[in-house]
Scaffold this motif. Structure first.
Motif, mmCIF file in Angstrom:
data_model
loop_
_atom_site.group_PDB
_atom_site.id
_atom_site.type_symbol
_atom_site.label_atom_id
_atom_site.label_comp_id
_atom_site.label_asym_id
_atom_site.label_seq_id
_atom_site.Cartn_x
_atom_site.Cartn_y
_atom_site.Cartn_z
ATOM 1 N N ARG A 37 -24.442 -30.813 -78.954
ATOM 2 C CA ARG A 37 -24.272 -29.384 -78.666
ATOM 3 C C ARG A 37 -25.497 -28.881 -77.883
ATOM 4 O O ARG A 37 -26.575 -29.454 -77.966
ATOM 5 C CB ARG A 37 -24.127 -28.575 -79.955
ATOM 6 N N THR A 38 -25.296 -27.782 -77.159
ATOM 7 C CA THR A 38 -26.398 -27.154 -76.430
ATOM 8 C C THR A 38 -26.513 -25.695 -76.835
ATOM 9 O O THR A 38 -25.526 -25.063 -77.216
ATOM 10 C CB THR A 38 -26.208 -27.246 -74.914
ATOM 11 N N GLU A 39 -27.743 -25.130 -76.712
ATOM 12 C CA GLU A 39 -27.958 -23.730 -77.083
ATOM 13 C C GLU A 39 -29.068 -23.070 -76.265
ATOM 14 O O GLU A 39 -29.536 -21.995 -76.632
ATOM 15 C CB GLU A 39 -28.283 -23.624 -78.572
ATOM 16 N N ASN A 40 -29.482 -23.697 -75.177
ATOM 17 C CA ASN A 40 -30.570 -23.131 -74.386
ATOM 18 C C ASN A 40 -30.359 -23.516 -72.929
ATOM 19 O O ASN A 40 -30.433 -24.697 -72.582
ATOM 20 C CB ASN A 40 -31.920 -23.656 -74.883
ATOM 21 N N MET A 41 -30.096 -22.536 -72.063
ATOM 22 C CA MET A 41 -29.821 -22.853 -70.665
ATOM 23 C C MET A 41 -31.077 -23.252 -69.892
ATOM 24 O O MET A 41 -30.980 -23.737 -68.768
ATOM 25 C CB MET A 41 -29.135 -21.677 -69.959
ATOM 26 N N PHE A 42 -32.251 -23.046 -70.477
ATOM 27 C CA PHE A 42 -33.499 -23.340 -69.781
ATOM 28 C C PHE A 42 -33.992 -24.771 -70.016
ATOM 29 O O PHE A 42 -35.041 -25.144 -69.501
ATOM 30 C CB PHE A 42 -34.589 -22.369 -70.228
ATOM 31 N N MET A 43 -33.246 -25.542 -70.793
ATOM 32 C CA MET A 43 -33.704 -26.887 -71.155
ATOM 33 C C MET A 43 -32.667 -27.936 -70.782
ATOM 34 O O MET A 43 -31.469 -27.670 -70.820
ATOM 35 C CB MET A 43 -33.933 -26.975 -72.670
ATOM 36 N N PRO A 44 -33.122 -29.146 -70.484
ATOM 37 C CA PRO A 44 -32.175 -30.254 -70.333
ATOM 38 C C PRO A 44 -31.781 -30.798 -71.697
ATOM 39 O O PRO A 44 -32.500 -30.622 -72.697
ATOM 40 C CB PRO A 44 -32.980 -31.278 -69.534
ATOM 41 N N TYR A 45 -30.647 -31.482 -71.731
ATOM 42 C CA TYR A 45 -30.182 -32.118 -72.961
ATOM 43 C C TYR A 45 -29.817 -33.566 -72.655
ATOM 44 O O TYR A 45 -29.242 -33.875 -71.606
ATOM 45 C CB TYR A 45 -28.969 -31.383 -73.540
ATOM 46 N N ARG A 46 -30.139 -34.439 -73.603
ATOM 47 C CA ARG A 46 -29.921 -35.877 -73.449
ATOM 48 C C ARG A 46 -29.185 -36.375 -74.697
ATOM 49 O O ARG A 46 -29.637 -36.157 -75.821
ATOM 50 C CB ARG A 46 -31.272 -36.572 -73.284
ATOM 51 N N PHE A 47 -28.052 -37.059 -74.486
ATOM 52 C CA PHE A 47 -27.238 -37.519 -75.603
ATOM 53 C C PHE A 47 -27.006 -39.028 -75.504
ATOM 54 O O PHE A 47 -26.704 -39.553 -74.420
ATOM 55 C CB PHE A 47 -25.882 -36.803 -75.618
ATOM 56 N N ASP A 48 -27.125 -39.701 -76.650
ATOM 57 C CA ASP A 48 -26.838 -41.132 -76.738
ATOM 58 C C ASP A 48 -25.328 -41.327 -76.759
ATOM 59 O O ASP A 48 -24.636 -40.804 -77.645
ATOM 60 C CB ASP A 48 -27.467 -41.680 -78.019
ATOM 61 N N ILE A 49 -24.790 -42.076 -75.779
ATOM 62 C CA ILE A 49 -23.343 -42.302 -75.721
ATOM 63 C C ILE A 49 -23.008 -43.787 -75.881
ATOM 64 O O ILE A 49 -21.898 -44.217 -75.546
ATOM 65 C CB ILE A 49 -22.749 -41.752 -74.410
ATOM 66 N N LYS A 50 -23.945 -44.554 -76.400
ATOM 67 C CA LYS A 50 -23.745 -46.001 -76.511
ATOM 68 C C LYS A 50 -22.490 -46.342 -77.311
ATOM 69 O O LYS A 50 -21.710 -47.233 -76.941
ATOM 70 C CB LYS A 50 -24.985 -46.613 -77.166
ATOM 71 N N GLN A 51 -22.255 -45.630 -78.407
ATOM 72 C CA GLN A 51 -21.115 -45.937 -79.263
ATOM 73 C C GLN A 51 -19.831 -45.300 -78.767
ATOM 74 O O GLN A 51 -18.738 -45.827 -79.007
ATOM 75 C CB GLN A 51 -21.409 -45.458 -80.698
ATOM 76 N N ALA A 52 -19.921 -44.181 -78.069
ATOM 77 C CA ALA A 52 -18.712 -43.465 -77.656
ATOM 78 C C ALA A 52 -18.172 -43.914 -76.305
ATOM 79 O O ALA A 52 -17.003 -43.680 -75.992
ATOM 80 C CB ALA A 52 -19.006 -41.963 -77.609
ATOM 81 N N ALA A 53 -19.005 -44.549 -75.477
ATOM 82 C CA ALA A 53 -18.611 -44.882 -74.107
ATOM 83 C C ALA A 53 -17.654 -46.063 -74.062
ATOM 84 O O ALA A 53 -17.655 -46.944 -74.928
ATOM 85 C CB ALA A 53 -19.844 -45.161 -73.267
ATOM 86 N N ALA A 54 -16.812 -46.091 -73.020
ATOM 87 C CA ALA A 54 -15.864 -47.186 -72.765
ATOM 88 C C ALA A 54 -15.800 -47.412 -71.259
ATOM 89 O O ALA A 54 -16.491 -46.737 -70.482
ATOM 90 C CB ALA A 54 -14.495 -46.829 -73.334
ATOM 91 N N ARG A 55 -14.956 -48.339 -70.845
ATOM 92 C CA ARG A 55 -14.792 -48.561 -69.401
ATOM 93 C C ARG A 55 -14.247 -47.301 -68.720
ATOM 94 O O ARG A 55 -14.733 -46.882 -67.680
ATOM 95 C CB ARG A 55 -13.867 -49.749 -69.153
ATOM 96 N N ASP A 56 -13.197 -46.731 -69.300
ATOM 97 C CA ASP A 56 -12.598 -45.505 -68.767
ATOM 98 C C ASP A 56 -12.930 -44.364 -69.719
ATOM 99 O O ASP A 56 -12.636 -44.440 -70.917
ATOM 100 C CB ASP A 56 -11.085 -45.660 -68.637
ATOM 101 N N ASN A 57 -13.533 -43.314 -69.175
ATOM 102 C CA ASN A 57 -14.083 -42.261 -70.028
ATOM 103 C C ASN A 57 -13.585 -40.883 -69.613
ATOM 104 O O ASN A 57 -13.423 -40.607 -68.409
ATOM 105 C CB ASN A 57 -15.609 -42.278 -69.948
ATOM 106 N N GLU A 58 -13.383 -40.044 -70.627
ATOM 107 C CA GLU A 58 -13.075 -38.629 -70.393
ATOM 108 C C GLU A 58 -14.179 -37.797 -71.042
ATOM 109 O O GLU A 58 -14.441 -37.922 -72.240
ATOM 110 C CB GLU A 58 -11.724 -38.231 -70.972
ATOM 111 N N LEU A 59 -14.826 -36.978 -70.220
ATOM 112 C CA LEU A 59 -15.924 -36.129 -70.671
ATOM 113 C C LEU A 59 -15.463 -34.678 -70.681
ATOM 114 O O LEU A 59 -14.950 -34.176 -69.677
ATOM 115 C CB LEU A 59 -17.126 -36.297 -69.734
#
Length: 811
Positions: free
Chosen positions: A99-121
């Protein structure tokens, strides 16, 4: 490290209506819907109720992307958002990843477990207004503010979006910065930064600092190389092999530079820029980071004097007279500005002999391209943190959110040499003082005197100032100006005449201003036929009692013009008169006053405002008045209309100067000089020098004007000003015939030659967008003046002067 950019066209869905739109990333929902014709554009100045529905709905951005097997097998796989506005849930392949809550900051998320060859974000952005109002209700007590809605105070979002006294309400929703996938194995680095351990004419020691994060569970052997470049030449280098522990750390090294080239603000020296590069090689991977280095020392000094304490910004030991503007975002849509747009704006500010921009706390932290241009031109930046005109919460959760934001801002932008001051907020001390009487949960000051102050303690490249204005009195806000910085709004805000600028003894006047209409180029694009009483124009005036004040100040200077265009022309001249009056007063007090920053530089929609550049990029007369007043060295005449005398000053803010000041009383009926006086002018350093006085009681203000010129020792005229002996409406101008000739130059510019048969007041080319070398000047009889227009001339070039304005005979 490998990257996949996810910028471009995304699918957008309004979750209430299920309507589908094409949305651009980076971008905002409202901007895309405007381009698609769903929403009206800003020239429909009644558009606010027509677009407000967008901020109350939830919106989903979605797109697909593919990953090869090598990406899926990477040691670390992350999804990075440089900026989301503001409250979003992020889903990858149906799984909530953050989740995000601050437009002034970048956000970085670990997607190692959720990612696949074909992805919908999917990025589901909640209605910011609903979320903020929920936070307000949960807080349980009302917080006070100027401008916008109280709920805005609970969010880390550009505050001006809820409407200001110069801007429309457009509460943005969107993914306003880039999105990417990153894959790496063992280590990740972040923005390279530095400190200056020591600095002298002989040697500088730069402490390079590379943030690194080791993601594996054991120590990592790494080769680290730091290089400092002067152009293409490596002037300092450090290489070592070291062990990196798991987790986050700072890799540091000292780089010694012999005979360093120092960075100075515009008007005080050159702006040499070094380039610092870092390489980290480990586990068959290589990370590179770089940043600009400007070698300079910034000090905020406040020496005691008879009045109180001065407020002086020193660069490399040299006190700087700060001359400039306050900056609001260039657009209704923050952070979508291009490097070229920044270049034009900052070049225009620099061309007006200004050397400081204050980034106001109700907008946004600008893109790096803004600060890079300031680095290059020697434009000093006073950088507010993004808090403005309100009584913000300071509970633990909000303080922690602000702390993370501040760390990001200081680390991300702190390497820019142009940033010379961090400031905690804009005008919140007023609310801190008042909140003690009613707030149960803190009083707001914790954010500025504790949270932000402690973050900035780690930055040794510039000082921190807790709030603006601030008179070094924690429990009291006053406008006496004996200490700290001052926002002087007795003029305009309280409706006092602009002659009361001379009541201010501010040590550093970081805000003051006068409103005016924008150019007819803007007004005609809104509605060429409408009167200034039309609701379309009323909507452009957001300041309380704005129209009444505009008329009050304009007729204080001028006879009431008979048509709309002439009223706008006279009104803009009044703004120029007022700003000049204030600036020349404060600069004549140097070093007791060491800064004058005009509110404000530009407009972000078709506003009637304090801007000196309007929404169509037409520079108002005040721009050219300020260019002349901010020139250095300079000469001023401070006229006292009651005692009928003028005090003459040499304005000189660096080095030594020797020359003469000449004052001529010019007869506008005869077109000839009737009387001349001269003074020797010598100046040293950061100081205004009083040269003497001139009696004016024998000269008729309807017939004579004062021409004041400064000459170098060899006789070259450096600048000439015209001063009226009374208000402009007292001047009995003759009908003038202007001659205008244009000539296209080989470099694409246009040379314009202007002359008049009689003395002509405020001769100007009207409604010309872009930069001009000069405009709105006075011509003596049969005098010729040349100016350069740097962009395309309008098909129909219109020139005018005050002599040609038709007025009523009763006001």
């Amino acid at each position: 490290m490998r990257q996949i950019q996810l910028d471009g066209k995304w699918k957008g869905v309004n979750e209430r209506t299920k309507e589908v739109y094409a949305l651009q990333v980076p971008g905002f929902v409202q901007r895309d819907l405007t381009e698609q014709g769903v929403l009206p554009d800003a020239y429909d100045t009644l558009f606010e109720p027509k677009i407000e529905w967008v901020e109350h709905d939830d919106w989903t951005y979605s797109r697909t992307f593919n990953l090869q097997e090598e990406w899926l097998q990477a040691g670390k796989l992350e999804l990075v958002f440089e900026g989301i506005d503001t409250y979003a849930d992020i889903f990858l392949n149906g799984q909530l990843i953050g989740r995000t809550e601050n437009m002034f900051m970048p956000y970085r998320f670990d997607i190692k477990q959720a990612a696949a060859r074909d992805n919908e974000l999917l990025v589901r952005i909640s209605s910011p207004t609903r979320v903020l109002q929920e936070k307000e209700r949960a807080y349980g007590e009302q917080l006070h503010l100027w401008n916008g809605i109280p709920a805005r105070l609970f969010g880390r979002k550009a505050q001006y979006g809820y409407g200001w006294d110069w801007g429309a309400r457009l509460v943005t929703v969107g993914i306003h910065k880039s999105v990417r996938i990153e894959a790496y194995e063992a280590v990740r680095t972040e923005q390279l930064r530095y400190a200056i351990a020591s600095l002298s004419a002989e040697q500088a020691v730069v402490m390079a600092k590379l943030p690194a994060s080791v993601v594996q569970e054991k120590e990592l052997e790494a080769d680290v190389v730091f290089r400092l470049f002067d152009g293409q030449r490596v002037c300092a280098e450090h290489t070592e092999r070291r062990r990196l522990a798991p987790g986050e750390q700072l890799v540091e090294a000292a780089l010694t530079v012999e005979k360093p080239k120092l960075w100075y603000p515009a008007g005080h020296g050159e702006q040499p820029l070094y380039r610092l590069e870092a390489e980290l090689r480990a586990a068959d991977s290589e990370r590179k980071e770089a940043c600009t280095v400007g070698l300079r020392e910034i000090r905020l000094t406040m020496p005691y004097d008879e009045q109180g304490r001065k407020f002086v910004i020193e660069v490399n030991g040299i006190p700087v007279l700060c001359k400039g503007v306050n900056w609001i975002p260039l657009k209704l849509y923050p952070n979508l500005d291009t490097a070229e747009e920044y270049r034009k704006e900052i070049a225009g500010i620099a061309a007006a002999n200004m050397n400081m921009i204050r980034i106001w706390g109700g907008g946004t932290y600008e893109n790096h391209a803004f600060y890079e241009e300031c680095d290059r031109l020697g434009m000093l930046v006073w950088q507010d943190f993004m808090f403005a005109c309100g009584d913000y919460p300071d509970d633990d959760a909000f303080c922690e959110l602000v702390r993370r934001e501040a760390r990001h801002v200081v680390n991300e932008y702190g390497y820019h040499p142009s940033i010379v001051l961090w400031c905690g907020n804009n005008e919140n001390q007023y609310f801190i003082e008042r909140s003690r009487k009613h707030r149960r949960q803190g009083h707001g000051e914790k954010l500025y005197f504790d949270v932000l102050a402690k973050v900035c303690e780690g930055d040794t490249l510039r000082p921190y100032w807790p709030t603006s204005p601030y008179a070094l009195q924690f429990d009291r806000v006053g406008q006496e100006g004996d200490y700290g910085d001052e926002h002087f709004w007795a003029v305009w805000g309280r409706g006092e005449p602009y002659e009361n600028y001379r009541n201010s003894r501010g040590r550093f006047v970081s805000e003051f201003g006068m409103q005016s209409y924008p150019s007819m180029r803007v007004l005609d694009q809104v509605d060429a036929q409408a009167s200034l009483r039309d609701p379309q124009f009323d909507a452009m005036q957001k300041a309380p009692y704005g129209l009444q004040k505009l008329v009050f100040y304009t007729v204080g200077d001028y006879w009431l013009p008979t048509d709309k265009a002439s009223f706008v022309y006279a009104n803009q001249l009044m703004q120029a008169n007022a700003l000049r009056y204030g600036v020349e007063h404060w600069l004549s007090r140097m070093p007791d006053t060491s800064g004058a920053l005009i509110w404000q530089w530009s407009d972000l929609w078709p506003s009637i405002s304090w801007a000196i550049e309007d929404y169509a990029k037409v520079l108002k007369p005040s721009y050219f008045y300020m260019k002349r007043s901010f020139q250095s060295p300079n000469a001023y005449a401070k006229l006292d209309m009651e005692t009928k005398r003028a005090d003459l000053y040499l304005i000189h803010d660096s080095g030594d100067f020797a020359g003469t000041v000449q004052a001529e009383l010019y007869d506008i009926r005869q077109g000839a000089v009737a009387h001349t006086e001269a003074w020797e002018a010598r100046g040293t350093g950061h100081r205004a020098t009083h040269l003497g006085e001139m009696k004016l009681n024998e000269w008729d203000p309807s017939r004579f004007v004062l021409l004041l010129s400064l000459h170098a020792s060899e006789g070259t005229e450096l600048i000439r000003h015209t001063y009226l002996l009374d208000k402009p409406h007292k001047l009995q101008l003759q009908r003038a015939t202007l001659q205008v000739r244009t000539e296209r130059q080989a470099d694409g510019t246009s040379l314009v030659t202007m002359s008049s048969d009689v003395f002509a007041k405020d001769v100007g080319l009207l409604n010309v967008p872009g930069l001009l070398s000069d405009n709105y000047f006075d011509l003596c009889a049969n005098e010729t003046r040349k100016l350069v227009v740097y962009e395309e001339l309008p098909e129909k070039l219109q020139a005018s002067c005050l002599n040609q304005v038709e007025t009523t005979d009763y006001l």
